[in-house]
Scaffold this active site. Structure first.
Site, PDB file in Angstrom:
ATOM      1  N   ASP A   1      14.845  47.639  49.506  1.00 11.74           N
ATOM      2  CA  ASP A   1      14.415  46.249  48.738  1.00 11.74           C
ATOM      3  C   ASP A   1      14.045  45.180  49.632  1.00 11.74           C
ATOM      4  OD1 ASP A   1      15.610  47.967  46.559  1.00 11.74           O
ATOM      5  OD2 ASP A   1      17.419  46.883  46.614  1.00 11.74           O
TER       6      ASP A   1
ATOM      7  N   HIS B   1      19.648  47.292  48.634  1.00  6.55           N
ATOM      8  CA  HIS B   1      19.343  48.631  49.188  1.00  6.55           C
ATOM      9  C   HIS B   1      18.462  48.037  50.376  1.00  6.55           C
ATOM     10  CE1 HIS B   1      19.196  49.936  45.044  1.00  6.55           C
ATOM     11  NE2 HIS B   1      19.649  51.392  45.415  1.00  6.55           N
TER      12      HIS B   1
END
Lengths: 440, 440, 440, 440
Positions: free
Chosen positions: A105, A102
């Site tokens: 992240d 993501h």
């Protein structure tokens, strides 16, 4: 290569079923050819950036137990690079071909949309650099449209159109980045696309917003020439009380409603399946039957707990039958097996993280090998075919293909005095047959 | 009128909220005009033949506790007429406008298909006679394609095409009878249309069989000029481990796949909703949003038990919000509220059966009156409208209707530095507001 | 020996892991010595009379699918003997050492208590005869106090004391019969000892009735010199909404309340454990920790279904860890492994029944062999011991045995500035270790 | 009084059922005398410090949505005082008689045990000051032995005895503080007293640790002359996979095992009950039957979700029947009704928090008033008494009190040819009766 928390771990090797080395693969021999293709190309394993590098071990009743160097105070961009260095070192240790991420992240959020996007592209460029000297590729990218408080009432389904616009901007850049990094898929998981209470919700309005958003994504894919798959990841509930992407069958209806069934497929997760009241096999078989199987998130839930535990898989039966249905659906194509699994919060050491992946990889590999053998042997498929053999007669086909009407079928049934006789479903005999093959 | 086990019960009357008579309606005043129509025409209550007259009180661990005269030994046709006499006498007692039946509830099966159909038509004719002197009409008819062992491996989804043909013949005659009796709907519940184990199942084959069957039914409806609705009744599991008509969203996808979404609607049951992990309100709101709301099966489950308990409703909140969503979906049309509810096996007396219906009718009536008031007052709807008001601007509408692309939305979001601010979802305030209205 | 439906089945033999014979044991070599005792004496397998010979395949939505000669019309005593002949022939085929029965499984009920007891003793005497020429013994007897309508509101917990008295009479005779047939245990399962609704229930009154009943049973055991164990079988719900013998921990509290914890143990069933929200291993470990492990009912549930499916076991992991906890608790003693498992209703042939048992026996045998190896190897136990090693110091023991008070412990903790450091719980590493051993 | 985020809220007043003021009580008239005592003294409402002042709105998939002044950066002790000021101002607004706290809610942790305890006592002294000018008292105190990573493997059940010692020191000081502040109860909730996996757990060892810890607590209570109740709060799972204090029946067995059943009672929470598979009423009735009802945590769960949602109550039926069982158990004594309920994360405003409590208080008050009326009217109790009336005969009492043996009862049953007849359980009739009373 930078010194990382994984530097001391040698690369995990395939050593065969007799190896006593806990950090060796007993079954995952990536080069082994099965059903005409190397095992590694069937399974296309990926490491999940979030669970492996961004998770702190907190739970609703307790704080962080996992502490990595990049979680300390400091310059967020510099720390994001330390994290990326460690990630690629971890990929080296496991020797797996893919990773997934993501936006949130890999890069720190900013105060503004602009700053947030700027941070993101900085790190995406850094990942591109890292990838140049790594054999690990991007299986899929995605946007985290659920953690920040701005998404608390939904992402594309938010009552506030500015949140929809924020999501559009974010996804646009995440798709760009996924293309830039050579990703095979782009995934949407709607963790806030649902409701906490139906009492304050206009469901039709929200479904239309979500349908429009997905259409925008598909159009943009074609516009930029991204040749990966667009995938939706079903989950029934958690964090919300109801999520619109409940399960495969629900997503299929949604795609049909918005005319997207040929553009979008599903990324299926074991634990999401069980939370929806289905087995993982069921979800894979359903996606296969509906022609929308895209990719897999590998983990397991705890059937006695009502939330997403995202544990590493350890049930050989379930995994074997899951792989069987993958094979019957024609394989994973551009998809793969992403470890959307996290170590328990007491398993805070780097060794726990490595070992968990080794066990998970081996469980899937062994399951795939068993499933392939089952298919190649043919006995099980023959048994299934035989069960439905009656449908191969011309009379039965006429009924199935619509050449005869209800009253014609009725008339014939009455005149010929049919009297269908019971045949055993043989569930236990099949289970015995499979047990001998799976546990051998 | 024949003497029946209900002969001693006077007709249940509306006596108002202050009545102390346990066998009077406090809220169900069928003639009371609400939202421009008599209450009775909004709700269209029906008695279910099976639970009221065919159920014996047995459960998986215990035998029959309910004994009615027509359950004794004797000539099956004569007994079926005794049962019908009692049924119509029961309708007289409750004064409800409709009933529903399966073929197997009203008439005994025979040794052959022919004999079975013959018995069925004999009793259908008898019901037609009874109806001539009764004010109770037929809400819907249906076929029991799940109890007999021949259906153990499925009805239309059976591996044996002869069973498919048997079902076609049965449904053809049940549709004929439903038309003959002036029924408003024809219902299909697929209690065996699923699998006990995926291990012996070809899901794609079975879905295609079921899709074909439904198409045959729709074609036949048009052929005979039946102007009622065709309804599917979703249920996720039980008796099988998985049923293909899992829930409303799943049925919608199925209808779209086979091109039947404009021909078929859903008959929703409260307890089936909860077994699928949804509230009754959710299923109704979903059917409303997808345009396939057809009719309701009134009952309640026990949230702590994992099977269909089919209890009479007693949760005023749930029922009121369910009725609210019915009203928002435009009402029940040709559908109605069928009491698919059964007395507990310890409640074996006729008085228990009458009282259970009186309580259930009153609970629904009160709920509908509250829901209507909520809608007419308008405060709650205004609150909901206000939540999505941001979507009414031209800019927001442009996004929603596809006039701008993902990258255009992104560009504008970035250039205008949007920064969406949180707004309270007000769940507790709404709950308080509703609690005051529902429990007043 | 009489000709039976099982006459054509040869005795199932142990043929080793490489056997391709589906009706041979691959693992169950009864004579093989493990941990100092033949495997057969560890496991003490039993066939359940009810599921194997009395079950018709009906479910709440469908009728009988299984038809055996003794289910036809005829003289009930004669038919009960045909059934018994078949049962003993089935024992011959499987070669298992034990069976279990309810009174109602073996003998027909009568019009009166006297007639019912008379029928029962007639068949008990017949079984005694059969046993004289069979190697199969009685693991346990029990009374069916749940199927007949007279028990609909409870057995010993019934509001009607006459039902309590009926139960007392029935259990007295069942205990006599169990002693007569040399049974090792007498079991009580309280399928109706609970409530369908708390609304009509006096829980304290009912618990006291149940406590008294159990005391009467224990006293009678001593009076007649029955040297078997008295066992309670916990189940949380189904058929009722709540059963007082919810799970092992609840039964323990009940036994303590009525002073019976040294007289009564538990008979644990896998599917009952999962319905209570526990794993089978958990229930066995709990009974082991509390010192009340008695016997096992072998089956499996379906984690996605909310009722007792009583399927044959096929999960090697669960069964191995269950057997591990049995070994750690000191073994099953006078208890055993009773197949409280039934074939699916589509599996109506005699071959299905034989095969299901063969698979179940082999699954348990393999699991026990693995568990024994795990214990003998010692590595896993060592790992566990090491985790708690800190408690072996004198200071820790002083805390544990009550030699220091709360404030003394506090004072020392404060003065010595303790600062406990995290240690990994190693869940995934342990799972990997076990996976390699269980699935090898 | 300091200016706080609640300063603008006037005190919530009782205004009667016709009030249109959303921030007024319609039912909670604390002074109203019911069953001989003011309503306020029956219910003894408490505000929970944690959910009202320490919760940030985060969930496992999303960050903080709630921002209060004391959550900003700054001197932790000064901020803790700002929080305390706001808390007491909130108590003023609601006018409730009690509050509850964990050590970690009121004071910041320190680097060491000593510093942590020092911070704690600083704020306890500050609370004592605040209480001097407030009418709000302490219902109970407790220690948070679950959030800090040091408790990740258990508190008193930790494999590390130093953690046990840390807990002992903490609880000692929390008990001291509870006494200092005049608390009525001291509560232990074992959120980490269980296991994440049985695979690394020695259950017997852990149970003995927990039993010892509770004994130390009871001894210390007597030593310091604390005259409040010691309470255990059962919860089956979450955060762990299994918690030893599963439910009331389990806690009862645990108390009996360690000889503490006369020293310790239970603090029951609605949502914990449902997670254990029970209704709230069931848990209260069980505690009443076993004589260990202590206090209540008021909230509701979502039956369709598998985790602790801790919502404010809105189910009038459940709450009324819960209060009925409280009354039948003799009332709450030193216990009370603590709002262990939290606003949804979208409900981040102060108004949401106030409104949620107003609604919750009123729901409980209305429920208690209904329950009291039900008891005073006597009709429902009479119906229950009548159901068990048969047990009042001398013959029945002889069976119940152990004056006759099993064989004596059997002999009499046989000789007198008893033939118990069915009586209706009247569930639906009772539900109708209750519906009319509860919803009136």
């Amino acid at each position: 290569m930078a010194n990382t928390v994984f530097s001391n771990f040698p690369a995990v090797k395939f050593e065969g079923a007799d190896s006593a080395n806990p950090l060796a693969y007993q079954y995952y021999d990536a080069e082994r050819v099965v059903m005409g293709k190397p095992l590694g190309e069937h399974l296309r394993f990926a490491v999940a950036y979030w669970h492996s590098f961004a998770m702190s071990g907190s739970d609703p009743f307790g704080g962080a137990t996992i502490d990595r160097p990049w979680m300390a105070a400091g310059d967020p961009i510099a720390l994001a690079k330390v994290k990326a260095d460690a990630a690629f070192d971890f990929f080296r240790v496991l020797g797996l071909p893919f990773f997934c991420f993501h936006d949130a992240d890999i890069a720190p959020g900013g105060e503004t949309l602009k700053e947030t996007l700027g941070n993101f592209h900085t790190i995406v460029d850094y990942l591109e650099e890292k990838m140049a000297s790594s054999s690990t590729k991007l299986l899929w990218g995605t946007a985290n449209l659920f953690s920040h408080p701005r998404f608390m009432a939904g992402a594309s389904t938010n009552p506030d159109p500015d949140v929809f616009a924020w999501c559009a901007a974010t996804v646009k850049h995440c798709m760009d980045a996924t293309k830039q990094l050579g990703g095979s898929n782009y995934v949407l998981w709607g963790g806030r696309e649902g409701y906490e209470t139906l009492l304050n919700t206009n469901m039709k309005q929200e479904l239309d917003q979500m349908g429009r958003f997905l259409s925008l994504v598909v159009d943009y894919k074609h516009k930029i020439g991204f040749d990966g798959q667009i995938l939706i990841e079903p989950k029934p509930k958690e964090p919300t009380a109801h999520q619109y992407d409940f399960d495969t069958a629900t997503v299929y209806g949604f795609l049909k409603k918005y005319g997207l069934e040929n553009e979008v497929r599903v990324n299926l997760e074991a634990n999401h399946a069980t939370l929806a009241g289905h087995s993982f096999e069921h979800e894979i078989a359903t996606a296969g039957a509906l022609g929308i199987l895209g990719s897999l998130d590998i983990n397991r839930g705890d059937a006695l707990l009502g939330w997403d535990t995202d544990q590493f898989p350890n049930d050989l039966w379930t995994m074997t039958m899951s792989m069987y249905h993958v094979i019957k659906a024609g394989g994973l194509g551009k998809g793969g097996c992403n470890f959307d699994a996290k170590v328990r919060r007491q398993s805070f050491t780097e060794e726990d993280l490595v070992a968990a992946h080794v066990g998970g990889v081996d469980m899937c590999a062994r399951a795939f090998l068993s499933a392939a053998k089952l298919v190649e042997e043919g006995k099980y498929d023959a048994l299934l075919d035989d069960r439905y053999a009656g449908w191969k007669t011309p009379e039965a086909q006429a009924m199935l293909t619509g050449k005869v009407s209800l009253d014609e079928i009725a008339a014939k049934a009455e005149s010929s005095a049919i009297n269908p006789q019971p045949r055993s479903g043989k569930q236990e005999q099949i289970e015995n047959m499979l047990a001998r093959r799976i546990y051998s």
